[in-house]
Design an enzyme around this catalytic site. Structure first.
Site, PDB file in Angstrom:
ATOM      1  N   ARG A   1       0.818  -1.220   0.000  1.00  0.00           N
ATOM      2  CA  ARG A   1       0.000   0.000   0.000  1.00  0.00           C
ATOM      3  C   ARG A   1       0.851   1.269   0.000  1.00  0.00           C
ATOM      4  O   ARG A   1       0.408   2.308  -0.495  1.00  0.00           O
ATOM      5  CB  ARG A   1      -0.940  -0.012   1.211  1.00  0.00           C
ATOM      6  CG  ARG A   1      -2.056  -1.029   1.057  1.00  0.00           C
ATOM      7  CD  ARG A   1      -2.963  -1.069   2.256  1.00  0.00           C
ATOM      8  NE  ARG A   1      -4.119  -1.914   1.995  1.00  0.00           N
ATOM      9  CZ  ARG A   1      -5.081  -2.158   2.871  1.00  0.00           C
ATOM     10  NH1 ARG A   1      -5.010  -1.638   4.078  1.00  0.00           N
ATOM     11  NH2 ARG A   1      -6.098  -2.930   2.555  1.00  0.00           N
TER      12      ARG A   1
ATOM     13  N   LYS B   1     -20.111 -17.540   0.677  1.00  0.00           N
ATOM     14  CA  LYS B   1     -21.550 -17.292   0.761  1.00  0.00           C
ATOM     15  C   LYS B   1     -22.126 -16.505  -0.407  1.00  0.00           C
ATOM     16  O   LYS B   1     -21.569 -15.509  -0.831  1.00  0.00           O
ATOM     17  CB  LYS B   1     -21.856 -16.546   2.057  1.00  0.00           C
ATOM     18  CG  LYS B   1     -21.588 -17.373   3.306  1.00  0.00           C
ATOM     19  CD  LYS B   1     -21.958 -16.616   4.556  1.00  0.00           C
ATOM     20  CE  LYS B   1     -21.818 -17.485   5.789  1.00  0.00           C
ATOM     21  NZ  LYS B   1     -22.175 -16.767   7.008  1.00  0.00           N
TER      22      LYS B   1
ATOM     23  N   GLY C   1     -10.545  -9.433  -0.516  1.00  0.00           N
ATOM     24  CA  GLY C   1      -9.561  -9.963   0.424  1.00  0.00           C
ATOM     25  C   GLY C   1      -8.914 -11.286   0.103  1.00  0.00           C
ATOM     26  O   GLY C   1      -7.695 -11.376  -0.059  1.00  0.00           O
TER      27      GLY C   1
ATOM     28  N   GLY D   1     -13.232  -3.807   0.663  1.00  0.00           N
ATOM     29  CA  GLY D   1     -14.618  -3.349   0.777  1.00  0.00           C
ATOM     30  C   GLY D   1     -14.985  -2.314  -0.269  1.00  0.00           C
ATOM     31  O   GLY D   1     -16.086  -2.329  -0.828  1.00  0.00           O
TER      32      GLY D   1
END
Length: 396
Positions: free
Chosen positions: A35, A198, A354, A377
């Site tokens: 980053r 999921k 992620g 996110g």
């Protein structure tokens, strides 16, 4: 898109929001500087113009309290090393001390402010706190895609105090262009791979990308909800029973949009959730009781490979097996190889989210794909079609 390339920073101080929420070891040494490296082009452009840079960032979750382990002083050495010059540091981000350090900054110099989240006003999106930060510089640059989905003081509220001098950094611009390529301007055929455990966490992404893609590969644990909805026997595999009707609905919507859905046809199964479990490879619709699917089988890998090698734009979000266990990593490795090969043949490939980013880093695929997103996110919310607060604030 208003980027720093539209402005000359000569004799100007630029307040740059960066995402330096980096992993550290027990000694608080940075273990992955990705980053920090990612924002280097933005910093270099401003300094080359003859300006100076004031960096603001957060680290961890101190929840409005000053905690030494979350101090940005611990990453100062790594930041200086990456940028190739000594970076100054001030142990505040607002107030007299910060203002003095900013005013003394000379052209060509870099100043790192203390952790924004030592002030609870940051996460609350407090306007007064944002205004205090704005006093430090002449221009505002947001280059923190990883926090663009948060309406925090430093990511969204502050921009209003820089009417004509607010810009996207070069990293932010690359992130937005990569997502735009997948959702709007990418060369066809466009293939999206959605994995992970999921369906419920990916519903809005699936609904938003269906009009944009030609093929959708569904893998990982979420595939079993679709297989069961289609009448398959899945043994003890992961399933969301309450999402079975939704799975059928998604398949119906895909048909309406002429999107080809690819589910695994076979699976590597195990008799327990363990790397040392007994294994077998079976038709995914016929998993025996007491067994669970933990990876895509060899036929599925071949099928996915064919689809990917015929794709021109690829989005990958989520692994298609439990790659953390070596005996169930072959499917995700094969997928990585296929995407790397497609990229080599000229396809544009974007990896985000992620677990898939973790896989790409762990297995060395970072240089073999077109772009690896720095925002988990934020990337997912962008794919859901949401306008992120940090983006909207610059576009206003």
């Amino acid at each position: 898109m208003k980027t720093i390339n539209d402005f000359n920073f000569k004799d100007k101080k630029a307040l740059v929001r960066v995402d330096f929420n980096v992993p550290q070891d027990d000694q608080l040494k940075v273990t992955d500087n990705t980053r920090i490296v990612a924002v280097k082009p933005t910093i270099e452009k401003i300094l080359k113009d003859g300006g100076s840079v004031i960096l603001m960032a957060h680290l961890g979750r101190p929840k409005g309290e000053v905690k030494d382990e979350f101090s940005l002083k611990h990453i100062l050495g790594e930041v200086s090393h990456v940028f190739g010059q000594e970076v100054k540091f001030v142990d505040e981000c607002v107030g007299e001390k910060a203002e003095q350090a900013a005013s003394e900054l000379k052209n060509g110099e870099i100043l790192l402010l203390e952790n924004l989240r030592f002030h609870s006003e940051e996460e609350k999106g407090d306007e007064g706190f944002a205004e205090q930060l704005s006093k430090l510089a002449d221009a505002y640059v947001n280059d923190a895609f990883g926090t663009a989905h948060r309406a925090h003081a430093s990511t969204a509220i502050i921009a209003q105090f820089f009417a004509s001098t607010k810009f996207f950094g070069l990293l932010m611009a690359k992130e937005l262009q990569a997502i735009d390529k997948v959702l709007k301007s990418g060369e066809k055929p466009v293939t999206a791979i959605l994995g992970g455990s999921k369906v419920s966490t990916k519903i809005t992404i699936i609904e938003n990308i269906l009009p944009a893609v030609d093929n959708l590969i569904i893998g990982g644990g979420m595939a079993f909800t679709f297989i069961k909805a289609l009448g398959g026997k899945i043994g003890n595999s992961l399933v969301e029973e309450d999402k079975l009707p939704l799975a059928l609905e998604i398949l119906g919507k895909a048909k309406e949009h002429n999107v080809k859905i690819y589910l695994p046809s076979d699976a590597v199964i195990a008799d327990s959730f363990s790397n040392d479990a007994d294994r077998d490879e079976v038709n995914i619709y016929e998993i025996p009781e007491g067994w669970m699917g933990l990876d895509a089988g060899s036929k599925s890998r071949d099928q996915f490979n064919d689809v990917l090698l015929n794709s021109r734009t690829i989005l990958w979000n989520g692994p298609i097996g439990v790659f953390e266990m070596s005996n169930f990593s072959a499917g995700t490795i094969a997928l990585g190889d296929s995407i790397a090969e497609a990229t080599k043949l000229g396809a544009f490939s974007l990896v985000g989210g992620g677990d898939s980013v973790a896989f790409v880093k762990q297995f060395g695929y970072g240089e073999k794909v077109s772009y690896v997103s720095t925002g988990g996110g934020a990337m997912l919310e962008s794919l859901e079609g949401l306008e992120l607060p940090g983006i909207a604030a610059i576009n206003k």
